[in-house]
Motif scaffolding. Structure first.
Motif, PDB file in Angstrom:
ATOM      1  N   GLU A 130      -3.780 -10.669  -1.501  1.00 51.08           N
ATOM      2  CA  GLU A 130      -3.471  -9.243  -1.627  1.00 51.08           C
ATOM      3  C   GLU A 130      -3.655  -8.516  -0.302  1.00 51.08           C
ATOM      4  N   LEU A 131      -4.720  -8.834   0.413  1.00 48.62           N
ATOM      5  CA  LEU A 131      -4.939  -8.200   1.716  1.00 48.62           C
ATOM      6  C   LEU A 131      -3.832  -8.589   2.697  1.00 48.62           C
ATOM      7  N   LEU A 132      -3.450  -9.861   2.715  1.00 48.16           N
ATOM      8  CA  LEU A 132      -2.396 -10.300   3.629  1.00 48.16           C
ATOM      9  C   LEU A 132      -1.096  -9.555   3.358  1.00 48.16           C
ATOM     10  N   VAL A 133      -0.698  -9.447   2.097  1.00 49.00           N
ATOM     11  CA  VAL A 133       0.545  -8.750   1.759  1.00 49.00           C
ATOM     12  C   VAL A 133       0.472  -7.291   2.214  1.00 49.00           C
ATOM     13  N   ARG A 134      -0.664  -6.662   2.055  1.00 46.01           N
ATOM     14  CA  ARG A 134      -0.823  -5.271   2.526  1.00 46.01           C
ATOM     15  C   ARG A 134      -0.623  -5.176   4.036  1.00 46.01           C
ATOM     16  N   TRP A 135      -1.218  -6.125   4.757  1.00 50.70           N
ATOM     17  CA  TRP A 135      -1.107  -6.090   6.219  1.00 50.70           C
ATOM     18  C   TRP A 135       0.309  -6.388   6.700  1.00 50.70           C
ATOM     19  N   LEU A 136       1.070  -7.123   5.896  1.00 52.02           N
ATOM     20  CA  LEU A 136       2.440  -7.473   6.274  1.00 52.02           C
ATOM     21  C   LEU A 136       3.462  -6.426   5.845  1.00 52.02           C
ATOM     22  N   THR A 137       3.061  -5.480   4.987  1.00 54.14           N
ATOM     23  CA  THR A 137       4.022  -4.512   4.446  1.00 54.14           C
ATOM     24  C   THR A 137       3.560  -3.069   4.633  1.00 54.14           C
ATOM     25  N   PRO A 138       3.185  -2.672   5.857  1.00 51.72           N
ATOM     26  CA  PRO A 138       2.797  -1.273   6.077  1.00 51.72           C
ATOM     27  C   PRO A 138       4.033  -0.370   6.061  1.00 51.72           C
ATOM     28  N   PRO A 139       3.842   0.937   5.946  1.00 55.87           N
ATOM     29  CA  PRO A 139       4.989   1.855   5.937  1.00 55.87           C
ATOM     30  C   PRO A 139       5.802   1.806   7.233  1.00 55.87           C
ATOM     31  N   ALA A 140       5.142   1.515   8.349  1.00 58.14           N
ATOM     32  CA  ALA A 140       5.836   1.471   9.645  1.00 58.14           C
ATOM     33  C   ALA A 140       5.463   0.187  10.376  1.00 58.14           C
ATOM     34  N   TRP A 141       6.346  -0.249  11.241  1.00 52.29           N
ATOM     35  CA  TRP A 141       6.129  -1.465  12.049  1.00 52.29           C
ATOM     36  C   TRP A 141       6.454  -1.145  13.495  1.00 52.29           C
ATOM     37  N   PRO A 142       5.647  -1.629  14.490  1.00 56.65           N
ATOM     38  CA  PRO A 142       4.564  -2.594  14.404  1.00 56.65           C
ATOM     39  C   PRO A 142       3.356  -2.070  13.607  1.00 56.65           C
ATOM     40  N   PRO A 143       2.517  -2.998  13.115  1.00 52.52           N
ATOM     41  CA  PRO A 143       1.352  -2.613  12.328  1.00 52.52           C
ATOM     42  C   PRO A 143       0.181  -2.226  13.226  1.00 52.52           C
ATOM     43  N   PHE A 144      -0.958  -1.929  12.603  1.00 56.66           N
ATOM     44  CA  PHE A 144      -2.146  -1.560  13.386  1.00 56.66           C
ATOM     45  C   PHE A 144      -2.740  -2.775  14.086  1.00 56.66           C
ATOM     46  N   TRP A 145      -2.409  -3.983  13.623  1.00 56.22           N
ATOM     47  CA  TRP A 145      -3.038  -5.193  14.139  1.00 56.22           C
ATOM     48  C   TRP A 145      -2.109  -5.956  15.091  1.00 56.22           C
ATOM     49  N   GLN A 146      -2.686  -6.575  16.087  1.00 59.99           N
ATOM     50  CA  GLN A 146      -1.937  -7.465  16.981  1.00 59.99           C
ATOM     51  C   GLN A 146      -1.809  -8.867  16.396  1.00 59.99           C
ATOM     52  N   SER A 147      -2.896  -9.328  15.774  1.00 61.00           N
ATOM     53  CA  SER A 147      -2.895 -10.671  15.195  1.00 61.00           C
ATOM     54  C   SER A 147      -3.855 -10.729  14.021  1.00 61.00           C
ATOM     55  N   LEU A 148      -3.591 -11.695  13.140  1.00 61.13           N
ATOM     56  CA  LEU A 148      -4.462 -11.986  12.014  1.00 61.13           C
ATOM     57  C   LEU A 148      -4.888 -13.442  12.127  1.00 61.13           C
ATOM     58  N   THR A 149      -6.187 -13.713  12.076  1.00 61.52           N
ATOM     59  CA  THR A 149      -6.699 -15.082  12.079  1.00 61.52           C
ATOM     60  C   THR A 149      -7.517 -15.222  10.806  1.00 61.52           C
ATOM     61  N   LEU A 150      -6.943 -15.889   9.796  1.00 64.32           N
ATOM     62  CA  LEU A 150      -7.467 -15.783   8.441  1.00 64.32           C
ATOM     63  C   LEU A 150      -7.660 -17.147   7.792  1.00 64.32           C
ATOM     64  N   MET A 151      -8.776 -17.282   7.098  1.00 60.79           N
ATOM     65  CA  MET A 151      -9.050 -18.488   6.323  1.00 60.79           C
ATOM     66  C   MET A 151      -8.544 -18.311   4.895  1.00 60.79           C
TER      67      MET A 151
END
Length: 282
Positions: A130-151
């Motif tokens: 759920e968190l990943l989908v939120r980070w991938l689907t913000p209202p505008a792009w580019p997002p707030f993050w440069q990269s995601l390193t996730l387990m």
């Protein structure tokens, strides 16, 4: 002693603060500080970035990120039992570490972070996707993050990087690959964790693209992809009827056989179909 800082070993921290992992919170703790430091390095150069961490638990990855020189780490932890252990890390790294006791699905991290921002986390299994989908689907792009390193569980990681034609290929792969470059960078066996989960785990590194890989309206693309994979065994001419009454004509116009199934179609073709639908509203 640990091998990356002057704080106690994680087993001692867990024993001192009675931090037995809770299944209800999706907790599985990594106890090897050399391993958490390795994961921190997979996030890339963090010396000029603020880092958002979700579910730090006793703070193994937190310590790795700080030891690797993260400008600042913000951790969001739902379990109040972990706060005393995390406060000891804060004392060791004054002005570089802040922890919020709260739900990552409800806290707005941008109120506490300064760009550039990276996300690094051993995500709790019950909220990771759920968190990943939120980070991938913000209202505008580019997002707030440069990269995601996730387990993730390895099965979820494989879904993120899956290619057309595979059983793992679906909406998550398309969302991730449309706007980012995802790679599996590390796989871990159950025995790396305490308690050991029943499945293998994997670290996925996603780098945000400056713009989506192919042009498409996000809302229409999401609607098309969701319908295509809602009933995977259906041919697209049937699965996408709810999207457009002229779906067969649209599919043919962009070079997709109406008899194909969702898992056979690549990202570029889905984007072309979304543009065709946008340009020819019913």
């Amino acid at each position: 002693m640990s091998t990356i800082d002057n704080l106690p070993a994680l087993r001692d921290v867990i024993a001192k603060h009675e931090l037995a992992a809770k299944k209800s919170l999706g907790q599985n703790f990594l106890l090897d500080l050399n391993l958490t430091a390795r994961i921190a390095r997979l996030a890339g150069d963090v010396s000029a970035a603020d880092v958002l961490e979700i579910g730090p638990g006793p703070g193994g990855l937190t310590r790795g990120l700080l030891a690797e020189g993260a400008r600042r780490v913000l951790a969001i932890e739902k379990d109040p039992r972990c706060m005393a252990a995390l406060a000891e890390i804060s004392d060791a790294y004054p002005d570089r570490f802040q922890v919020i006791n709260g739900d990552a699905l409800e806290v707005d991290p941008l109120a506490y972070l300064t760009p550039p921002i990276k996300v690094a986390a051993n995500l709790p299994y019950n909220v990771g996707t759920e968190l990943l989908v939120r980070w991938l689907t913000p209202p505008a792009w580019p997002p707030f993050w440069q990269s995601l390193t996730l387990m993730f569980q390895r099965e979820v990681a494989q879904r993120i990087v899956a290619q057309p034609g595979s059983k793992a290929y679906g909406r998550l792969a398309l969302l991730a690959q449309w706007r980012s470059d995802p790679r599996i960078v590390l796989e871990l066996p159950p025995e790396a964790f305490s308690p050991p989960p029943k499945v293998n785990s994997a670290v996925v590194h996603l780098t945000a693209l400056p713009a989506p890989r192919f042009p498409a309206d996000p809302a229409i693309l999401n609607k098309v992809v969701a319908a295509a994979f809602n009933q995977r065994r259906k041919m697209l001419r049937s699965a996408l009827k709810s999207v457009s009454p002229d779906i067969e004509a649209h599919l043919t116009a962009v070079g997709i056989k109406p008899t194909e199934r969702g898992e056979q179609i690549g990202l570029e073709a889905y984007c072309a179909l979304a543009r065709r639908i946008a340009d020819n509203p019913a």
